[in-house]
Design an enzyme around this catalytic site. Structure first.
Site, short mmCIF file in Angstrom:
data_model
loop_
_atom_site.label_atom_id
_atom_site.label_comp_id
_atom_site.label_asym_id
_atom_site.label_seq_id
_atom_site.Cartn_x
_atom_site.Cartn_y
_atom_site.Cartn_z
N LYS A 145 1.13 -1.45 0.37
CA LYS A 145 -0.12 -0.31 -0.23
C LYS A 145 0.59 1.12 -0.41
O LYS A 145 0.84 2.22 -0.54
CB LYS A 145 -0.52 -0.40 1.56
CG LYS A 145 -1.45 -1.31 1.48
CD LYS A 145 -2.34 -1.21 3.07
CE LYS A 145 -3.37 -2.34 3.56
NZ LYS A 145 -3.38 -2.29 4.71
N GLY A 146 2.00 1.55 0.31
CA GLY A 146 3.12 2.54 0.57
C GLY A 146 3.42 2.75 -0.49
O GLY A 146 3.39 4.48 -0.05
N ASP B 128 7.27 2.62 -1.94
CA ASP B 128 8.25 3.65 -0.60
C ASP B 128 9.18 3.57 -0.61
O ASP B 128 9.28 4.84 0.00
CB ASP B 128 6.65 3.06 0.49
CG ASP B 128 6.90 2.24 0.84
OD1 ASP B 128 7.78 1.01 0.44
OD2 ASP B 128 6.19 0.95 1.66
N ASP C 226 15.06 -1.06 1.33
CA ASP C 226 15.09 -1.36 2.80
C ASP C 226 16.50 -2.40 2.36
O ASP C 226 16.86 -2.21 1.80
CB ASP C 226 14.29 -1.74 3.77
CG ASP C 226 14.75 -1.63 5.44
OD1 ASP C 226 15.97 -1.23 5.54
OD2 ASP C 226 14.13 -2.54 6.19
N LYS D 40 17.16 3.07 1.60
CA LYS D 40 17.75 3.46 3.10
C LYS D 40 19.53 2.61 2.66
O LYS D 40 19.14 1.25 2.94
CB LYS D 40 17.43 2.76 4.23
CG LYS D 40 16.30 3.76 4.89
CD LYS D 40 16.00 2.20 6.28
CE LYS D 40 14.85 2.81 6.33
NZ LYS D 40 13.96 2.19 7.54
N PHE E 115 13.64 4.67 11.43
CA PHE E 115 11.79 3.89 10.93
C PHE E 115 11.35 5.37 10.65
O PHE E 115 11.02 6.28 11.26
CB PHE E 115 11.34 3.07 12.10
CG PHE E 115 10.44 2.38 11.29
CD1 PHE E 115 10.33 1.30 10.42
CD2 PHE E 115 9.10 2.94 11.66
CE1 PHE E 115 9.13 0.56 10.10
CE2 PHE E 115 8.47 1.96 10.90
CZ PHE E 115 8.02 0.76 10.15
N ARG F 270 0.04 6.49 7.32
CA ARG F 270 0.16 6.93 5.64
C ARG F 270 -0.28 7.69 5.67
O ARG F 270 0.82 7.89 4.46
CB ARG F 270 -0.71 5.31 5.06
CG ARG F 270 0.03 3.77 5.50
CD ARG F 270 -0.62 3.13 4.30
NE ARG F 270 -0.58 1.94 5.48
CZ ARG F 270 0.34 0.69 5.01
NH1 ARG F 270 1.35 1.48 4.03
NH2 ARG F 270 0.41 0.00 5.19
P1 IMP Z 1 12.84 -4.46 2.07
O1 IMP Z 1 12.70 -5.89 1.43
O2 IMP Z 1 13.63 -4.97 3.38
O3 IMP Z 1 13.83 -3.98 1.03
O4 IMP Z 1 11.63 -3.67 2.57
C1 IMP Z 1 11.21 -2.61 1.79
C2 IMP Z 1 9.56 -3.09 2.44
O5 IMP Z 1 9.79 -2.96 4.56
C3 IMP Z 1 9.07 -1.60 2.45
O6 IMP Z 1 7.96 -1.92 0.69
C4 IMP Z 1 8.33 -1.33 3.66
O7 IMP Z 1 7.07 -1.92 3.67
C5 IMP Z 1 8.92 -1.22 4.96
N1 IMP Z 1 9.98 -0.31 5.23
C6 IMP Z 1 11.17 -0.62 5.41
N2 IMP Z 1 11.62 0.39 6.27
C7 IMP Z 1 10.56 0.85 6.36
C8 IMP Z 1 9.92 2.33 7.37
O8 IMP Z 1 11.30 3.28 7.52
N3 IMP Z 1 9.04 3.03 7.54
C9 IMP Z 1 7.76 1.97 7.23
N4 IMP Z 1 8.06 0.62 7.11
C10 IMP Z 1 8.93 0.49 5.88
MG MG Z 2 6.85 -1.32 0.34
#
Ligand code: IMP
Ligand code: MG
Length: 181
Positions: free
Chosen positions: A41-42, A98, A101, A129, A151, A164
């Site tokens: 949803k982000g 969005d 990470d 990040k 975060f 959100r």
């Molecule tokens: P990845 O697979 O570790 O890159 O995960 C990314 C997902 O983790 C994003 O699409 C977000 O849903 C969630 N996420 C990572 N960091 C944050 C944050 O600081 N705030 C909110 N959601 C986050």
């Molecule tokens: Mg996401």
């Protein structure tokens, strides 16, 4: 008690930067149609703001994914909760996220989507990040902001499904008034 939220990026800063990135995308695609894939949803707030600023023909589709093993170290395998409505064959796809990470979600998703034979796949994210990246092979074509390892919420990002709708990006601060008993 309500969480305290420290503003990291104001609404004006975010909107201004989205306009800059949209201009870059407009230049790069040179009028060629783009098929935006919004990751729910982000990604929804960012997708809307970005799409309004694109000048080429734009089509939109939505996908919802979730990592296996929430709360633990993810295996990098992603479950598709809601798949796309349209085929991708021959399309110039731009994934709109969005935040990136570890990169695990996108690394998996890009492999899945490549098998559907789009002409091209690019990746656009509101936030990155970079210090947290595990999947180094994920290349981000368009990043609005690289942020430190904190975060964040707002502009589509949630904490426990909350915040959100904030029009800015903020950091949830621990409530110092709370004591552990
Ligand atoms: P990845 O697979 O570790 O890159 O995960 C990314 C997902 O983790 C994003 O699409 C977000 O849903 C969630 N996420 C990572 N960091 C944050 C944050 O600081 N705030 C909110 N959601 C986050
Ligand atoms: Mg996401």
């Amino acid at each position: 008690m309500a969480d305290k939220i420290r503003v990291l990026l104001t609404e004006e800063e975010v909107d201004q930067r989205i306009s800059e990135v949209a201009e870059e995308i407009n230049r790069d695609y040179g009028g060629k149609a783009v098929h935006l894939i919004c990751i729910l949803k982000g990604g929804v707030f960012f997708t809307c703001e970005l799409a309004k600023r694109l000048t080429m023909p734009v089509s939109l589709d939505f996908m919802s994914v979730s990592s296996y093993g929430a709360g633990t170290v993810s295996s990098g395998v992603v479950r598709i909760i809601k798949d796309l409505d349209e085929p991708l064959e021959g399309k110039d796809v731009l994934i709109v996220e969005d935040i990136i990470d570890s990169g695990r979600t996108l690394a998996y998703l890009i492999e899945v989507l490549k098998q559907r034979k789009p002409s091209s796949i690019r990746l656009c994210t509101l936030l990155d990040k970079p210090d947290r990246r595990v999947k180094k092979e994920v290349t981000v074509d368009y990043t609005c902001f690289a942020i430190p390892d904190e975060f964040v919420v707002g502009y589509g990002l949630d904490y426990d499904q909350k915040y959100r709708n904030l029009p800015y990006i903020g950091v949830v601060e621990p409530d110092e008034g709370k004591t552990n008993v």
